[in-house]
Design a protein around this motif. Structure first.
Motif, short mmCIF file in Angstrom:
data_model
loop_
_atom_site.label_atom_id
_atom_site.label_comp_id
_atom_site.label_asym_id
_atom_site.label_seq_id
_atom_site.Cartn_x
_atom_site.Cartn_y
_atom_site.Cartn_z
N GLY A 138 0.83 -1.22 0.00
CA GLY A 138 0.00 0.00 0.00
C GLY A 138 0.86 1.26 0.00
N LEU A 139 1.93 1.23 0.81
CA LEU A 139 2.80 2.41 0.89
C LEU A 139 3.50 2.66 -0.44
CD1 LEU A 139 4.22 1.68 4.45
CD2 LEU A 139 3.04 3.79 3.80
N VAL A 140 3.96 1.59 -1.07
CA VAL A 140 4.66 1.74 -2.36
C VAL A 140 3.69 2.31 -3.39
CG1 VAL A 140 5.71 0.44 -4.26
CG2 VAL A 140 6.41 -0.01 -1.90
N GLN A 141 2.45 1.84 -3.35
CA GLN A 141 1.45 2.36 -4.29
C GLN A 141 1.23 3.86 -4.11
OE1 GLN A 141 -2.19 0.16 -4.10
NE2 GLN A 141 -1.77 -0.76 -6.10
N GLU A 142 1.38 4.28 -2.84
CA GLU A 142 1.19 5.72 -2.57
C GLU A 142 2.47 6.52 -2.81
OE1 GLU A 142 -0.19 5.88 1.45
OE2 GLU A 142 -1.93 4.62 0.98
N GLY A 143 3.50 5.87 -3.29
CA GLY A 143 4.72 6.60 -3.68
C GLY A 143 5.89 6.46 -2.73
N ALA A 144 5.74 5.66 -1.68
CA ALA A 144 6.87 5.50 -0.75
C ALA A 144 8.02 4.78 -1.44
CB ALA A 144 6.42 4.71 0.48
N ILE A 145 9.23 5.21 -1.14
CA ILE A 145 10.43 4.56 -1.69
C ILE A 145 11.16 3.90 -0.54
CG2 ILE A 145 12.62 4.93 -2.85
CD1 ILE A 145 11.30 7.42 -4.16
N PHE A 146 11.26 2.58 -0.59
CA PHE A 146 11.89 1.85 0.50
C PHE A 146 13.39 1.70 0.24
CE2 PHE A 146 7.61 1.05 1.63
CZ PHE A 146 7.61 0.64 2.96
N GLN A 147 14.16 1.85 1.30
CA GLN A 147 15.62 1.71 1.20
C GLN A 147 16.08 0.30 1.57
OE1 GLN A 147 17.59 4.41 0.42
NE2 GLN A 147 15.74 5.63 0.16
N SER A 148 15.24 -0.42 2.30
CA SER A 148 15.66 -1.73 2.79
C SER A 148 14.52 -2.73 2.58
CB SER A 148 15.99 -1.66 4.28
OG SER A 148 14.79 -1.61 5.04
N THR A 149 14.78 -3.97 2.89
CA THR A 149 13.72 -4.97 2.83
C THR A 149 13.22 -5.32 4.23
OG1 THR A 149 15.41 -6.69 2.82
CG2 THR A 149 14.53 -6.00 0.69
N SER A 150 13.66 -4.56 5.22
CA SER A 150 13.28 -4.84 6.61
C SER A 150 11.87 -4.36 6.91
CB SER A 150 14.28 -4.15 7.53
OG SER A 150 13.75 -4.03 8.81
N ASP A 151 11.11 -5.15 7.66
CA ASP A 151 9.75 -4.69 7.99
C ASP A 151 9.78 -3.53 8.97
OD1 ASP A 151 10.47 -6.20 10.14
OD2 ASP A 151 8.76 -7.57 10.07
N THR A 152 10.93 -3.30 9.61
CA THR A 152 11.06 -2.13 10.49
C THR A 152 10.87 -0.84 9.69
OG1 THR A 152 12.68 -3.44 11.67
CG2 THR A 152 12.55 -1.12 12.26
N GLU A 153 11.26 -0.88 8.42
CA GLU A 153 11.12 0.33 7.61
C GLU A 153 9.65 0.66 7.36
OE1 GLU A 153 13.40 0.47 3.97
OE2 GLU A 153 12.90 2.58 3.67
N VAL A 154 8.81 -0.37 7.39
CA VAL A 154 7.37 -0.11 7.27
C VAL A 154 6.92 0.76 8.44
CG1 VAL A 154 5.09 -1.21 7.32
CG2 VAL A 154 6.93 -2.25 5.98
N ILE A 155 7.42 0.45 9.63
CA ILE A 155 7.06 1.26 10.82
C ILE A 155 7.54 2.70 10.62
CG2 ILE A 155 7.39 1.53 13.31
CD1 ILE A 155 7.80 -1.51 13.49
N ILE A 156 8.74 2.84 10.07
CA ILE A 156 9.28 4.20 9.85
C ILE A 156 8.40 4.98 8.87
CG2 ILE A 156 11.22 5.46 8.82
CD1 ILE A 156 12.90 4.17 10.71
N HIS A 157 8.02 4.34 7.76
CA HIS A 157 7.18 5.03 6.76
C HIS A 157 5.83 5.42 7.36
CE1 HIS A 157 9.29 5.07 2.90
NE2 HIS A 157 9.93 4.01 3.36
N LEU A 158 5.24 4.49 8.09
CA LEU A 158 3.93 4.80 8.69
C LEU A 158 4.06 5.93 9.71
CD1 LEU A 158 2.57 1.16 9.22
CD2 LEU A 158 1.81 2.81 7.49
N THR A 159 5.18 5.93 10.45
CA THR A 159 5.42 6.99 11.42
C THR A 159 5.56 8.34 10.70
OG1 THR A 159 6.55 5.40 12.83
CG2 THR A 159 6.91 7.72 13.35
N ALA A 160 6.33 8.34 9.62
CA ALA A 160 6.58 9.58 8.87
C ALA A 160 5.28 10.14 8.30
CB ALA A 160 7.58 9.32 7.76
#
Ligand code: SF4
Length: 488
Positions: A133-155
């Motif tokens: 969902g985040l990628v569809q909304e334009g988020a660009i992930f730097q890692s494959t860690s699920d911790t980064e999902v928490i960071i994106h949602l926090t941001a």
């Protein structure tokens, strides 16, 4: 299982621990103390380690593959750069191919309102769905860690203060997590509402500490204060400690495997000393599954406390029939196939004096694929044992873990595919028995398992998963526990 380093001749047949986290607030030696804390938590992850400190308005990050002692040891430039009185750290385990530096935690991001570093132990069971969902909304992930999902949602949270943003993010995730986060002015600790993974609160010279296990407090002489409660958010500032419970309350389901294998025996987690629990499970095993034998021999190191208990309850002498070489590090030479086939034993060697001519009860904490157990049984027989009776200090592991422990697809789990008799034949033992699930709980001072209201997660034995497995249900996974083979 054969222990945490995962580099033995029995590779590929262990459940790997999840990860370890540590954080300290307001101590002039925060960086060095975090190095020591992570060193004590090394058993929870050996692939990589990272520390983030905050000093004079700046976050400093050192994240590298390897063991804590190798990265931050004597004369280490990495250790020297860790200035400041606030720090968090992380020990990482990841499956093959997942140890890219970009995945090493703590992860860090600049948000409106300031920077935040996050280190996470556990596994999110809806990370894949959230990430899509985040990628569809334009988020660009730097890692494959699920911790980064928490960071994106926090941001992306519309809330103001960073703590509120983080809580807003965590309300969207499912799964198991014990995490520590650092901002310019706060150290934050959070446990998921089920409390699957451990997190303790301690203090050193007035400085609050968060750590996965109490052994990380002991190593620096810190006082244990209490376990962080399931669903609790602890916010530590210069003004003191606040405790919040912002999540919907759930029945706590601490991972029972922490007592069987993952946690260090000298740790006390969720009010129980791990060594004591393991020793009593061994006693229970002796009552449930006696064997006509001469000696009790642990598979070192993880089988030792249960073997001590089995020996005490059965009256059979405890013998160190298998010796483990503790100096086999991750950088130790990988044997060539030819050397491997010649029977090289880098890590475990049978002690013939204790085994020859004896009827041996071999004690291990669990059986995963069974390939390790088979080799150990053969090794003990080759050393002259007359009989080998294999006793396991956990119920049969029949299901995969999705909550932060790297387990194979359930079809690769021996107990999922075979009955006890067939398993005994497969590993070449004269007899095989496991502690019962009710016996496991009784040994821990609990009542027998209450199927209606279980008090622990025991899904890898029972198949009763307390937290929704959204990604798995979506067909995203077929038994591999973690998102893109990453475990935090
Ligand atoms: Fe622990 Fe097993 Fe539950 Fe995973 S499935 S959290 S290893 S008890």
């Amino acid at each position: 299982m054969t222990g945490p380093t995962g580099d033995s001749e029995f590779d590929g047949d262990t459940l790997h621990e999840e990860c370890g986290v540590f954080g300290i607030f307001g101590h002039p030696d925060a960086g060095a103390l975090t190095v020591l804390g992570l060193h004590a938590l090394q058993h929870r992850g050996q692939e990589a380690a990272g520390i983030v400190t905050y000093d004079k308005g700046q976050f400093v990050a050192e994240r590298h593959p390897g063991l804590v002692g190798d990265i931050f040891g004597k004369n280490s430039a990495h250790a020297a750069s860790l200035k400041g009185s606030f720090a968090i750290g992380h020990n990482r385990y990841s499956t093959a191919g997942g140890t890219a530096v970009r995945n090493i935690q703590p992860l860090f991001a600049d948000l409106t309102g300031g920077g935040i570093a996050i280190a996470h132990n556990g596994n999110l069971t809806n990370a894949r769905a959230l990430r899509a969902g985040l990628v569809q909304e334009g988020a660009i992930f730097q890692s494959t860690s699920d911790t980064e999902v928490i960071i994106h949602l926090t941001a992306r949270s519309s809330f103001g203060p960073v703590v509120d943003k983080l809580v807003d993010a965590l309300k969207q995730v499912e799964g198991a997590y014990s995490l520590v986060a650092l901002t310019a002015k706060k150290l934050i600790g959070v446990r998921d509402p089920w409390g699957v993974r451990p997190l303790v609160l301690g203090r050193l010279e007035g400085a609050p500490i968060l750590a996965s296990e109490s052994c990380a407090l002991d190593i620096i002489g810190a006082e244990f204060e209490r376990d962080v409660a399931p669903g609790e958010v602890i916010v530590i500032t210069a003004d003191g400690i606040e405790s919040h419970y912002p999540f919907q309350k759930q029945r706590a389901r601490f991972c029972v495997f922490e007592y069987i294998y993952f946690a260090r025996p000298d740790s006390t987690v969720e009010g129980r000393n791990v060594y004591e629990a393991r020793r009593r499970i061994g006693e229970q095993l002796a009552h449930e599954a006696p064997a006509a034998a001469d000696v009790v021999v642990p598979v070192p190191d993880s089988g030792v406390p249960a073997a001590i208990g089995y020996s005490a309850a059965s009256g059979l002498p405890f013998e160190l029939g298998i010796i483990r070489n503790h100096y086999v590090g991750r950088t130790f030479i990988e044997p060539t196939d030819r050397i491997r086939q010649s029977g090289v034993r880098r890590k475990h060697n049978p002690n013939r004096a204790a085994l020859a001519g004896k009827r041996v009860v071999l004690i291990d904490d669990s059986i995963v694929r069974g390939t390790t157990s088979k080799k150990i049984v053969q090794m003990v027989r080759d050393a002259g044992a007359a009989e080998v009776h294999f006793r396991v200090a956990s119920p049969p592991t029949r299901h995969s873990c999705f909550y932060g422990v790297d387990t194979p697809n359930e079809h690769a789990l021996l107990a999922h595919e075979m009955g006890i008799e067939e398993m005994a034949q497969f590993i070449g033992a004269d007899s095989l028995a496991f502690v019962s699930i009710d016996g496991l709980y009784r040994a821990m001072g609990e009542a027998a398992r209450d199927a209606e209201h279980p008090r622990f997660c025991d899904a890898c034995f029972s198949g009763d998963y307390p937290i929704p497995l959204t990604d798995a249900a979506d067909g995203a996974k077929t038994g591999q526990l973690s998102f893109l083979a990453e475990v935090a």
